[in-house]
Structures are given as structure tokens and as C-alpha cells.
Design a protein around this motif. Structure first.
Motif, PDB file in Angstrom:
ATOM      1  N   VAL A 100       0.863  -1.182   0.000  1.00 32.63           N
ATOM      2  CA  VAL A 100       0.000   0.000   0.000  1.00 32.63           C
ATOM      3  C   VAL A 100       0.899   1.230   0.000  1.00 32.63           C
ATOM      4  O   VAL A 100       1.641   1.463   0.953  1.00 32.63           O
ATOM      5  CB  VAL A 100      -0.938   0.017   1.220  1.00 32.63           C
ATOM      6  CG1 VAL A 100      -1.898   1.187   1.136  1.00 32.63           C
ATOM      7  CG2 VAL A 100      -1.706  -1.298   1.311  1.00 32.63           C
ATOM      8  N   THR A 129     -10.705  -5.233   4.955  1.00 37.68           N
ATOM      9  CA  THR A 129     -10.800  -4.329   3.811  1.00 37.68           C
ATOM     10  C   THR A 129     -11.513  -3.040   4.226  1.00 37.68           C
ATOM     11  O   THR A 129     -12.571  -3.077   4.837  1.00 37.68           O
ATOM     12  CB  THR A 129     -11.563  -5.001   2.661  1.00 37.68           C
ATOM     13  OG1 THR A 129     -10.876  -6.201   2.286  1.00 37.68           O
ATOM     14  CG2 THR A 129     -11.666  -4.081   1.462  1.00 37.68           C
ATOM     15  N   GLY A 130     -10.921  -1.908   3.888  1.00 39.40           N
ATOM     16  CA  GLY A 130     -11.496  -0.609   4.234  1.00 39.40           C
ATOM     17  C   GLY A 130     -11.020  -0.046   5.559  1.00 39.40           C
ATOM     18  O   GLY A 130     -11.381   1.095   5.900  1.00 39.40           O
ATOM     19  N   GLN A 156      -5.076   6.623   3.653  1.00 41.43           N
ATOM     20  CA  GLN A 156      -5.172   5.361   2.929  1.00 41.43           C
ATOM     21  C   GLN A 156      -5.867   4.299   3.791  1.00 41.43           C
ATOM     22  O   GLN A 156      -5.652   4.213   4.999  1.00 41.43           O
ATOM     23  CB  GLN A 156      -3.784   4.858   2.536  1.00 41.43           C
ATOM     24  CG  GLN A 156      -3.073   5.753   1.538  1.00 41.43           C
ATOM     25  CD  GLN A 156      -3.811   5.857   0.228  1.00 41.43           C
ATOM     26  OE1 GLN A 156      -4.409   4.884  -0.229  1.00 41.43           O
ATOM     27  NE2 GLN A 156      -3.794   7.025  -0.388  1.00 41.43           N
ATOM     28  N   THR A 157      -6.711   3.512   3.141  1.00 42.47           N
ATOM     29  CA  THR A 157      -7.378   2.388   3.786  1.00 42.47           C
ATOM     30  C   THR A 157      -6.901   1.089   3.154  1.00 42.47           C
ATOM     31  O   THR A 157      -6.309   1.092   2.068  1.00 42.47           O
ATOM     32  CB  THR A 157      -8.908   2.503   3.654  1.00 42.47           C
ATOM     33  OG1 THR A 157      -9.249   2.552   2.255  1.00 42.47           O
ATOM     34  CG2 THR A 157      -9.414   3.763   4.343  1.00 42.47           C
ATOM     35  N   SER A 158      -7.167  -0.008   3.814  1.00 41.15           N
ATOM     36  CA  SER A 158      -6.676  -1.298   3.335  1.00 41.15           C
ATOM     37  C   SER A 158      -7.489  -1.780   2.138  1.00 41.15           C
ATOM     38  O   SER A 158      -8.719  -1.852   2.210  1.00 41.15           O
ATOM     39  CB  SER A 158      -6.748  -2.330   4.459  1.00 41.15           C
ATOM     40  OG  SER A 158      -6.304  -3.601   3.992  1.00 41.15           O
ATOM     41  N   PRO A 159      -6.824  -2.136   1.036  1.00 42.40           N
ATOM     42  CA  PRO A 159      -7.555  -2.647  -0.121  1.00 42.40           C
ATOM     43  C   PRO A 159      -7.908  -4.125   0.002  1.00 42.40           C
ATOM     44  O   PRO A 159      -8.704  -4.633  -0.791  1.00 42.40           O
ATOM     45  CB  PRO A 159      -6.574  -2.422  -1.277  1.00 42.40           C
ATOM     46  CG  PRO A 159      -5.228  -2.512  -0.638  1.00 42.40           C
ATOM     47  CD  PRO A 159      -5.391  -1.974   0.757  1.00 42.40           C
ATOM     48  N   VAL A 160      -7.316  -4.827   0.986  1.00 44.17           N
ATOM     49  CA  VAL A 160      -7.549  -6.261   1.140  1.00 44.17           C
ATOM     50  C   VAL A 160      -7.677  -6.592   2.623  1.00 44.17           C
ATOM     51  O   VAL A 160      -7.372  -5.781   3.501  1.00 44.17           O
ATOM     52  CB  VAL A 160      -6.398  -7.094   0.526  1.00 44.17           C
ATOM     53  CG1 VAL A 160      -6.336  -6.908  -0.991  1.00 44.17           C
ATOM     54  CG2 VAL A 160      -5.069  -6.700   1.159  1.00 44.17           C
TER      55      VAL A 160
END
Length: 322
Positions: free
Chosen positions: A43, A64-65, A203-207
Motif C-alpha cells: 500500500v 478491507t477498508g 489510505q485504507t486497506s484494499p484487502v
């Protein structure tokens, strides 16, 4: 001689029994050596700036998110405020052109219109009187012409005020209104761009997965495109193992294999997705039938996500064909 024959008979019998027993035993499964490997998701920062917060650390499990990190964003927040003000201004100008003049402005024109009508009535009455006096010979022809000129002037002035009253109720010209709408759309696009740039500062987690590593600390400068965190989702865990050239024909993409590892419990089923086209290890030997077994080919198999969590990147494994 009899004793020697009996001994030989007994030895042959034992060998025969041993061979029979050995033939009845099941063949031990063939193991291929390999190891688990993960493909983490890195990320990165979408813009450069100072790292102001890091809400996760190595080893954390994130969904996620989930929020990961943020950067200093005072300039981007100010740009959003400015864009919002420009959009409000453009929309107000467009609405003003659509509605015509305001009620107080129209009231002023109405007052001017009443005055022009009064003047016209006065000049009309004066012309009538002047015509009567001229007929009796009390005034000159020049005085009568002045009265007629004043009446024409008042009529023109009234027509002008009436035209102003009509145009005051009309919206702006078509081209002006189109320009105002275009300006409002441009302001809307600028606001959207400013909002995107502001959102990119967080930024947030994509997974969903485990945080494998963090590459920056709070307070450090992060360049555009530089990875800040790496997250390993279960679906990105695979097994790489090596198959001798002599056994390569027994493995096909799409088939399942069994993975064995220390402490993993029951074997893990994985599907073969990749088989290398070239040998992974080619020693400087002739490719004769006696040396082909020295060639090995890389094969990759992917377990289901629910089973992948039982594996750890770098962990040695043994693989058997189903």
C-alpha cells in the motif's frame, strides 16, 4: 550334502517370502520438496507528504477498508474550501442570469415608468392648449412647435422605460447563461479534484490480511508511490515446489496436490496454476537419459484461502500428487 541343500532351500524360502511380503507392502508416496511463499500487497502513498499517523503495525490483522495511515493535509483541505467557495459563486451567478433583475431593482424601474407616463400626460395637455391658443392667434408658431417636440420627447422616454421594464424581467442572454453554466461545471470539477487529493492523504486497506511490514515511521517524509505498508491476504499465499524432469509429465495445471508441513496437521489441498517451461536448475551435464533426473522444474500451487492461513511464507513443505 543334504545339510547344505537344506540350508540353501531355507535361504531361498526366506528370500522368496521376503520378496512376497515386500511386494504386498504399499509403495511409499513420492514427495517433492518446496516452500510456502506469499505475494504481499504493498500500500503506497498516492501523494508526497509527512506521515502523521500509522494506525497499524506489523502482525496486525486488518479488514478491507480499515484505516492504515494518513499524511499532512492542510494544503489539500484549504484547496477544498477554496473550491467550494468558487462553486457557490459560479452557481449564484448562473442563478442570477436565470431569474432577471431583483424585485427592488424592478421597483425603481416602475417608479421611473410612472414618472414618464405623468410627463407624457402633461406634455399632451400642453400641446392641446397650445394648439387652441395658436388657433386664436395668441402664441407664435414656434411655441406650438416646442410643445409638439416636448410631447415627442416624452413619448420616446416612456417607450425607453417600458423597454427597460420588459428586459428587467427576462433572464440573461442564452450565451451568457451557457457561459455561466459552464463556469459552474468547471468549479464543480475543480472541487471534485480537490476532494480526491484530500482523500488520497488517508489510505485504507484494499484487502483483508495480515500486516507483514511497515517501511516508514510517523514524522518521516513519504514520496509519491512509495510503499508504506505491506499486507499479505490469505489468497496470495502459494506453494512453490520442484519436480524432476522424469516426473514432469505426471503434473498438469488445474490438478490438485497435497501439501505436508511440520505442525500443519492434515494435508492441505492446493491447485496447480503454473508449471515452468524451462528447467529451474540445469547443471553443466549432457542431457542424456542418465542425467535427465538432475533437471527440476518449478511448479506453483495455490491452496484455498481458508487453508492458506496454516502456511507461513518461507516454511519448507513436502508435496505429493493426489
Amino acid at each position: 550334502m543334504t545339510i547344505l541343500f537344506d540350508r540353501r532351500s531355507s535361504l531361498l524360502s526366506l528370500l522368496l517370502v521376503g520378496c512376497l511380503l515386500g511386494g504386498c507392502q504399499p509403495t511409499s508416496p513420492e514427495f517433492f520438496q518446496g516452500y510456502a511463499e506469499g505475494e504481499p500487497v504493498r500500500v503506497a502513498a498516492q501523494q508526497s507528504g509527512v506521515l502523521t499517523s500509522l494506525t497499524v503495525q506489523r502482525g496486525d490483522h486488518v479488514q478491507t477498508g480499515a484505516a492504515l495511515f494518513s499524511q499532512e493535509h492542510a494544503q489539500e483541505a484549504a484547496a477544498v474550501t477554496q473550491s467550494e467557495a468558487l462553486l457557490a459563486q459560479a452557481r449564484a451567478q448562473s442563478a442570477n442570469l436565470d431569474t432577471g433583475k431583483r424585485t427592488p431593482e424592478i421597483a425603481v424601474i416602475d417608479a421611473q415608468l410612472a414618472d414618464a407616463r405623468a410627463r407624457l400626460r402633461l406634455s399632451t395637455d400642453q400641446l392641446t392648449r397650445q394648439q387652441t391658443l395658436r388657433a386664436k392667434g395668441f402664441i407664435s408658431a414656434e411655441a406650438l412647435d416646442q410643445a409638439r417636440t416636448q410631447l415627442a420627447r416624452d413619448q420616446a422616454h416612456l417607450a425607453e422605460i417600458e423597454a427597460q421594464r420588459s428586459s428587467a424581467q427576462l433572464p440573461g442572454r442564452k450565451d451568457e447563461r451557457m457561459a455561466a453554466v459552464a463556469q459552474a461545471n468547471a468549479a464543480q470539477a475543480q472541487l471534485a479534484q480537490s476532494q480526491v487529493r484530500l482523500a488520497q492523504k488517508s489510505q485504507t486497506s484494499p484487502v483483508t490480511g495480515q500486516v507483514e511490514d511497515s517501511f516508514y515511521r510517523v514524522g518521516e517524509w513519504v514520496g509519491t508511490g512509495q510503499p508504506v505498508l505491506s499486507i499479505l491476504p490469505p489468497q496470495n499465499i502459494k506453494v512453490r515446489f520442484f519436480v524432476p524432469e522424469t516426473r514432469l509429465a505426471a503434473i498438469h495445471a488445474g490438478e490438485n496436490v497435497r501439501i505436508h508441513c511440520d505442525g500443519c496437521g492434515a494435508p492441505i489441498t492446493a491447485k496447480v496454476r503454473f508449471i515452468a517451461q524451462q528447467a529451474e536448475y540445469t547443471p553443466p551435464v549432457l542431457y542424456s537419459e542418465n542425467n535427465r533426473h538432475r533437471l527440476v522444474y518449478l511448479v506453483e500451487a495455490w491452496p484455498a484461502s481458508k487453508d492458506a492461513t496454516r502456511l507461513h511464507p518461507g516454511q519448507p513443505v513436502d508435496v505429493t500428487l493426489k
